[in-house]
Design a protein around this motif. Structure first.
Motif, PDB file in Angstrom:
ATOM      1  N   MET A 110      10.951  -8.240   6.696  1.00  0.00           N
ATOM      2  CA  MET A 110      10.225  -8.603   7.304  1.00  0.00           C
ATOM      3  C   MET A 110       9.611  -8.118   8.196  1.00  0.00           C
ATOM      4  N   ASP A 161       5.502   3.939   3.337  1.00  0.00           N
ATOM      5  CA  ASP A 161       5.504   4.794   2.177  1.00  0.00           C
ATOM      6  C   ASP A 161       5.079   5.836   1.801  1.00  0.00           C
ATOM      7  N   TYR A 163       0.761  -1.168   0.058  1.00  0.00           N
ATOM      8  CA  TYR A 163      -0.032  -0.244  -0.089  1.00  0.00           C
ATOM      9  C   TYR A 163       0.716   1.118   0.235  1.00  0.00           C
ATOM     10  N   LEU A 202       7.106 -12.482   2.547  1.00  0.00           N
ATOM     11  CA  LEU A 202       5.038 -12.941   2.782  1.00  0.00           C
ATOM     12  C   LEU A 202       5.068 -13.158   1.179  1.00  0.00           C
ATOM     13  N   TYR A 215       7.740  -2.668  11.421  1.00  0.00           N
ATOM     14  CA  TYR A 215       9.298  -3.772  10.295  1.00  0.00           C
ATOM     15  C   TYR A 215      10.590  -3.805  10.204  1.00  0.00           C
TER      16      TYR A 215
HETATM   17  N1  SAM Z   1       3.922   0.152   1.983  1.00  0.00           N
HETATM   18  C1  SAM Z   1       4.610  -1.620   1.767  1.00  0.00           C
HETATM   19  C2  SAM Z   1       3.058  -1.905   2.065  1.00  0.00           C
HETATM   20  O1  SAM Z   1       2.010  -1.566   2.530  1.00  0.00           O
HETATM   21  O2  SAM Z   1       2.959  -2.979   2.683  1.00  0.00           O
HETATM   22  C3  SAM Z   1       5.658  -1.370   3.059  1.00  0.00           C
HETATM   23  C4  SAM Z   1       7.108  -0.637   2.081  1.00  0.00           C
HETATM   24  S1  SAM Z   1       7.715  -0.748   3.870  1.00  0.00           S
HETATM   25  C5  SAM Z   1       8.947   0.378   2.581  1.00  0.00           C
HETATM   26  C6  SAM Z   1       9.227  -2.219   4.032  1.00  0.00           C
HETATM   27  C7  SAM Z   1       8.776  -3.238   4.468  1.00  0.00           C
HETATM   28  O3  SAM Z   1       7.491  -3.952   4.198  1.00  0.00           O
HETATM   29  C8  SAM Z   1       9.873  -4.116   4.598  1.00  0.00           C
HETATM   30  O4  SAM Z   1      11.343  -3.877   4.986  1.00  0.00           O
HETATM   31  C9  SAM Z   1       9.531  -5.137   5.589  1.00  0.00           C
HETATM   32  O5  SAM Z   1       9.306  -4.774   6.809  1.00  0.00           O
HETATM   33  C10 SAM Z   1       8.411  -5.228   4.702  1.00  0.00           C
HETATM   34  N2  SAM Z   1       7.534  -6.110   3.811  1.00  0.00           N
HETATM   35  C11 SAM Z   1       7.293  -5.585   2.781  1.00  0.00           C
HETATM   36  N3  SAM Z   1       6.884  -6.745   1.207  1.00  0.00           N
HETATM   37  C12 SAM Z   1       7.724  -8.005   3.109  1.00  0.00           C
HETATM   38  C13 SAM Z   1       6.930  -9.319   2.267  1.00  0.00           C
HETATM   39  N4  SAM Z   1       6.922 -10.381   1.394  1.00  0.00           N
HETATM   40  N5  SAM Z   1       7.878 -10.260   3.545  1.00  0.00           N
HETATM   41  C14 SAM Z   1       7.350  -9.620   4.521  1.00  0.00           C
HETATM   42  N6  SAM Z   1       7.863  -8.336   4.382  1.00  0.00           N
HETATM   43  C15 SAM Z   1       8.006  -7.316   3.699  1.00  0.00           C
END
Ligand code: SAM
Length: 279
Positions: free
Chosen positions: A222, A100, A95, A197, A169
């Motif tokens: 993670m 973000d 999202y 995930l 996160y």
């Molecule tokens: N906007 C994203 C959301 O809606 O989840 C999050 C973006 S943030 C910059 C990135 C962080 O989200 C990562 O460092 C991790 O902690 C988490 N994240 C994103 N994708 C992931 C995944 N496939 N598995 C586990 N954690 C994830």
């Protein structure tokens, strides 16, 4: 007050479009349609989003929407909306706005009276929460803690008395330090580390913070889900009985009093129920 009937006006619209966090099959048909239909796609990073757009044959014009300069980027997007364009905002994954960019833009757009329409879709914290095995509701999403240990532990001190499940996160290169700070400040609580995930190497590590601190070489993206503070046995039975009696005297049914007291004192409903049965 600002009321928005999303589909009953002709105002230009900003669509908040979630994109897959690892598995391209999770891109929804509606997301693809909207990205093809809008006049511009505002991307956190146009280079990162390019392969995704190409995969779904989306050739809408892209513009950059930067985290480090949200104010200026927002002005440009407001101007495009004023000219009658519809715009979609996407982040690198998941999202927009959730750890973000996008917060400043949404605030500005609602102030200007344009529509903000969110689509449903991918988000890492919800996947982690629902599979964690911890109590799902209530929960609080914290996102990233500070990378500086002193600041990180200060933040955790602010959260340590929260009775609800907490979601964080973290990046792999900081995970061990963060887990150690959590153990130090929050105590040895139940937790779940959800990795990668929706991807091939998806993994859930369910245990306690001290057990997770023993792990080495944790890799990938993670999310950490941590149990909230367990108040149950710091509040004695007499206090619960008093709170129940007060609610019942003030007119609540026994059932509603149980619900209210367990919620307000953040204690297990079964315990309150047993005490209420002896009233
Ligand atoms: N906007 C994203 C959301 O809606 O989840 C999050 C973006 S943030 C910059 C990135 C962080 O989200 C990562 O460092 C991790 O902690 C988490 N994240 C994103 N994708 C992931 C995944 N496939 N598995 C586990 N954690 C994830």
């Amino acid at each position: 007050m600002n009321r928005q009937k999303s589909f009953e006006n002709n105002q230009p619209t900003l669509y908040l479009v979630p994109t897959p966090i690892g598995n391209l099959q999770e891109m929804t048909p509606r997301a693809i349609d909207i990205l093809k239909m809008v006049d511009y796609i505002a991307c956190e990073d146009t280079r990162t989003s390019f392969p995704l757009l190409k995969h779904f044959n989306i050739d809408t014009k892209t513009i950059a929407y930067h985290n480090f300069n949200e104010e200026n980027s927002s002005k440009g997007i407001i101007k495009l909306l004023e000219e009658g364009n519809n715009i979609a905002l996407i982040s690198d994954a998941g999202y927009p706005l959730i750890s973000d960019p996008g917060q400043v833009l949404v605030n500005e757009i609602t102030k200007h009276g344009f529509n903000v329409v969110p689509l449903s879709g991918c988000n890492a914290m919800l996947n982690a929460l629902v599979a964690s095995g911890l109590i799902v509701q209530p929960f609080v999403f914290i996102g990233f803690l500070d990378s500086n240990t002193t600041q990180r532990e200060k933040m955790l001190t602010n959260y340590k008395d929260l009775p609800m499940t907490m979601i964080f996160y973290e990046a792999p290169h900081r995970i061990n330090k963060t887990l150690n700070s959590m153990l130090k400040i929050l105590g040895d609580r139940k937790c779940c580390l959800a990795r990668e995930l929706t991807k091939k190497h998806e993994e859930f590590i369910r245990g306690t913070l001290s057990e997770l601190c023993e792990l080495e070489n944790l890799k990938g993206e993670m999310v950490i889900v941590v149990e909230g503070k367990q108040n149950d046995y710091e509040i004695n039975d007499e206090d619960i009985i008093l709170a129940l009696k007060k609610e019942i005297t003030e007119g609540l049914s026994k059932k509603d009093a149980i619900k209210k007291v367990s919620k307000e004192l953040a204690i297990n409903k079964n315990r309150v129920y047993d005490l209420a049965n002896n009233l």
